[in-house]
Motif scaffolding. Structure first.
Motif, PDB file in Angstrom:
ATOM      1  N   VAL A 141       0.822  -1.216   0.000  1.00 59.58           N
ATOM      2  CA  VAL A 141       0.000   0.000   0.000  1.00 59.58           C
ATOM      3  C   VAL A 141       0.856   1.266   0.000  1.00 59.58           C
ATOM      4  N   LEU A 142       1.957   1.239   0.749  1.00 54.92           N
ATOM      5  CA  LEU A 142       2.783   2.446   0.857  1.00 54.92           C
ATOM      6  C   LEU A 142       3.961   2.439  -0.105  1.00 54.92           C
ATOM      7  N   ASN A 143       4.121   1.363  -0.857  1.00 53.52           N
ATOM      8  CA  ASN A 143       5.174   1.249  -1.887  1.00 53.52           C
ATOM      9  C   ASN A 143       6.592   1.300  -1.321  1.00 53.52           C
ATOM     10  N   THR A 144       6.772   0.824  -0.124  1.00 52.01           N
ATOM     11  CA  THR A 144       8.101   0.814   0.479  1.00 52.01           C
ATOM     12  C   THR A 144       9.001  -0.188  -0.261  1.00 52.01           C
ATOM     13  N   PRO A 145      10.168   0.273  -0.752  1.00 50.36           N
ATOM     14  CA  PRO A 145      10.996  -0.600  -1.605  1.00 50.36           C
ATOM     15  C   PRO A 145      12.049  -1.415  -0.867  1.00 50.36           C
ATOM     16  N   LEU A 146      12.181  -1.210   0.459  1.00 50.36           N
ATOM     17  CA  LEU A 146      13.283  -1.856   1.178  1.00 50.36           C
ATOM     18  C   LEU A 146      12.819  -2.300   2.563  1.00 50.36           C
ATOM     19  N   ILE A 147      13.240  -3.491   2.952  1.00 53.30           N
ATOM     20  CA  ILE A 147      13.016  -3.964   4.322  1.00 53.30           C
ATOM     21  C   ILE A 147      14.367  -4.324   4.918  1.00 53.30           C
ATOM     22  N   MET A 148      14.607  -3.875   6.120  1.00 50.84           N
ATOM     23  CA  MET A 148      15.801  -4.321   6.842  1.00 50.84           C
ATOM     24  C   MET A 148      15.384  -5.009   8.140  1.00 50.84           C
ATOM     25  N   VAL A 149      15.867  -6.238   8.320  1.00 52.56           N
ATOM     26  CA  VAL A 149      15.742  -6.908   9.613  1.00 52.56           C
ATOM     27  C   VAL A 149      16.975  -6.516  10.414  1.00 52.56           C
ATOM     28  N   LEU A 150      16.750  -5.892  11.558  1.00 53.35           N
ATOM     29  CA  LEU A 150      17.867  -5.308  12.307  1.00 53.35           C
ATOM     30  C   LEU A 150      18.017  -5.961  13.678  1.00 53.35           C
ATOM     31  N   GLY A 151      19.024  -6.826  13.786  1.00 53.44           N
ATOM     32  CA  GLY A 151      19.379  -7.383  15.088  1.00 53.44           C
ATOM     33  C   GLY A 151      20.385  -6.472  15.774  1.00 53.44           C
ATOM     34  N   HIS A 152      20.838  -6.887  16.934  1.00 56.46           N
ATOM     35  CA  HIS A 152      21.830  -6.056  17.632  1.00 56.46           C
ATOM     36  C   HIS A 152      22.669  -6.900  18.574  1.00 56.46           C
ATOM     37  N   GLU A 153      23.838  -6.377  18.884  1.00 56.87           N
ATOM     38  CA  GLU A 153      24.732  -7.050  19.830  1.00 56.87           C
ATOM     39  C   GLU A 153      24.043  -7.189  21.189  1.00 56.87           C
ATOM     40  N   SER A 154      24.410  -8.207  21.925  1.00 55.61           N
ATOM     41  CA  SER A 154      23.938  -8.426  23.299  1.00 55.61           C
ATOM     42  C   SER A 154      22.424  -8.431  23.409  1.00 55.61           C
ATOM     43  N   CYS A 155      21.774  -9.068  22.454  1.00 58.03           N
ATOM     44  CA  CYS A 155      20.300  -9.106  22.469  1.00 58.03           C
ATOM     45  C   CYS A 155      19.814  -9.991  23.617  1.00 58.03           C
ATOM     46  N   GLY A 156      19.059  -9.410  24.523  1.00 57.48           N
ATOM     47  CA  GLY A 156      18.566 -10.143  25.688  1.00 57.48           C
ATOM     48  C   GLY A 156      17.595 -11.244  25.321  1.00 57.48           C
ATOM     49  N   ALA A 157      16.814 -11.036  24.268  1.00 58.21           N
ATOM     50  CA  ALA A 157      15.838 -12.045  23.860  1.00 58.21           C
ATOM     51  C   ALA A 157      16.552 -13.294  23.341  1.00 58.21           C
ATOM     52  N   VAL A 158      17.614 -13.079  22.562  1.00 59.14           N
ATOM     53  CA  VAL A 158      18.377 -14.223  22.049  1.00 59.14           C
ATOM     54  C   VAL A 158      19.127 -14.894  23.193  1.00 59.14           C
ATOM     55  N   ASP A 159      19.683 -14.092  24.078  1.00 60.06           N
ATOM     56  CA  ASP A 159      20.420 -14.640  25.219  1.00 60.06           C
ATOM     57  C   ASP A 159      19.493 -15.470  26.117  1.00 60.06           C
ATOM     58  N   ALA A 160      18.279 -14.974  26.349  1.00 67.10           N
ATOM     59  CA  ALA A 160      17.318 -15.719  27.175  1.00 67.10           C
ATOM     60  C   ALA A 160      16.933 -17.028  26.517  1.00 67.10           C
ATOM     61  N   THR A 161      16.844 -17.012  25.199  1.00 69.07           N
ATOM     62  CA  THR A 161      16.513 -18.245  24.466  1.00 69.07           C
ATOM     63  C   THR A 161      17.633 -19.265  24.611  1.00 69.07           C
ATOM     64  N   ILE A 162      18.868 -18.794  24.495  1.00 72.77           N
ATOM     65  CA  ILE A 162      20.022 -19.695  24.666  1.00 72.77           C
ATOM     66  C   ILE A 162      19.984 -20.338  26.053  1.00 72.77           C
ATOM     67  N   LYS A 163      19.758 -19.523  27.072  1.00 73.71           N
ATOM     68  CA  LYS A 163      19.756 -20.039  28.440  1.00 73.71           C
ATOM     69  C   LYS A 163      18.589 -20.993  28.679  1.00 73.71           C
ATOM     70  N   SER A 164      17.438 -20.667  28.100  1.00 72.23           N
ATOM     71  CA  SER A 164      16.266 -21.522  28.281  1.00 72.23           C
ATOM     72  C   SER A 164      16.498 -22.899  27.672  1.00 72.23           C
ATOM     73  N   ILE A 165      17.115 -22.915  26.490  1.00 74.22           N
ATOM     74  CA  ILE A 165      17.397 -24.197  25.824  1.00 74.22           C
ATOM     75  C   ILE A 165      18.490 -24.949  26.577  1.00 74.22           C
ATOM     76  N   LYS A 166      19.524 -24.220  26.967  1.00 80.38           N
ATOM     77  CA  LYS A 166      20.664 -24.849  27.646  1.00 80.38           C
ATOM     78  C   LYS A 166      20.258 -25.459  28.985  1.00 80.38           C
ATOM     79  N   ASP A 167      19.455 -24.719  29.736  1.00 79.45           N
ATOM     80  CA  ASP A 167      19.073 -25.175  31.080  1.00 79.45           C
ATOM     81  C   ASP A 167      17.813 -26.026  31.086  1.00 79.45           C
ATOM     82  N   GLY A 168      17.116 -26.068  29.962  1.00 78.21           N
ATOM     83  CA  GLY A 168      15.870 -26.828  29.906  1.00 78.21           C
ATOM     84  C   GLY A 168      14.774 -26.229  30.754  1.00 78.21           C
ATOM     85  N   THR A 169      14.824 -24.913  30.918  1.00 82.07           N
ATOM     86  CA  THR A 169      13.825 -24.244  31.748  1.00 82.07           C
ATOM     87  C   THR A 169      12.770 -23.556  30.890  1.00 82.07           C
TER      88      THR A 169
END
Ligand SMILES: [Zn+2]
Length: 244
Positions: free
Chosen positions: A139-167
């Protein structure tokens, strides 16, 4: 009524048909009223935002360079408010983390009306996010999408810990873990630091998910009207490192 309903850039009949196809999920907060379809015929408020996908990326990265160097432009908020009161035509959509240290408009030295920003912890493309981005593209004709992650992402870190610890994390946090776990599991055992690897892989997986998302985004990508890239924001320098 929200900003999505006020007015749009024009892309002719295809865009208007697209509005009808998007359905309720695309505009979760409100319905697109008939007057919005009429407004779509108006000229876009920011002609300088009508760019090819490659030129949009160049402009985005030049803005990041200014931000890194501390020479961001002064933005005329009063003038912008008036110009944008009847429509919008952002030149890029950004899917970023909700982390308070990441502010897409700042880090790309962009003004209002320039970026269509979707934010969620872990910057992953849920159905709601995809629907929002489909609105920006179709609808808005936007020609570009950027997926933007970042260093020290808490969400990714929490996922790592959850999988590692099985919690299992409390509340609704397991939904974040479920969305990010594919990237974490794919990078386990790789050389290098797991958190950084998973952050990059999460960006790349979501770029691929958006590129192959039908029927709207994949069609625009195939038609060379849309480019989807990924980047990682460096916390200390402010630099966005392009991954793809
Ligand atoms: Zn984050």
């Amino acid at each position: 009524m929200c900003d999505l309903c006020v007015g749009t850039a024009d892309d002719g009949p295809m865009a208007r048909r697209g509005v009808l196809k998007l359905g309720a999920a695309a505009v979760a907060a409100c319905a697109i009223a008939p007057h919005a379809l009429a407004a779509a015929a108006k000229a876009p408020p920011k002609p300088e935002n009508i760019l090819s996908p490659n030129d949009a990326l160049t402009r985005l990265m030049k803005g990041n360079a200014r931000y890194v160097e501390g020479v961001s432009r002064r933005h005329d908020f009063k003038h912008e408010r008036e110009a944008l009161s009847k429509g919008q035509n952002p030149f890029a959509a950004v899917l970023s983390c909700a982390d308070s240290r990441i502010a897409p408009e700042y880090c790309f030295d962009a003004a209002r009306g320039d970026l269509f920003v979707c934010r969620v912890a872990g910057n992953f493309a849920s159905d709601d996010v995809i629907a929002s981005i489909e609105y920006a593209v179709q609808v808005l004709n936007t020609p570009l999408i950027m997926v933007l992650g970042h260093e020290s992402c808490g969400a990714v870190d929490a996922t790592i810990k959850s999988i590692k610890d099985g919690t299992t994390l409390p509340g609704h946090l397991p939904s974040l873990v479920a969305a990010i776990s594919t990237a974490v599991k794919a990078t386990q055992g790789e050389a290098g630091e797991l958190l950084n690897n998973a952050i990059q892989r999460n960006v790349l997986l979501n770029v691929e998910k958006l590129k192959t998302s039908g029927p709207i985004l994949n069609t625009f990508v195939d038609g060379k009207k849309l480019r989807i890239v990924g980047g990682v924001y460096k916390l200390a320098s402010g630099k966005v490192e392009l991954l793809v």
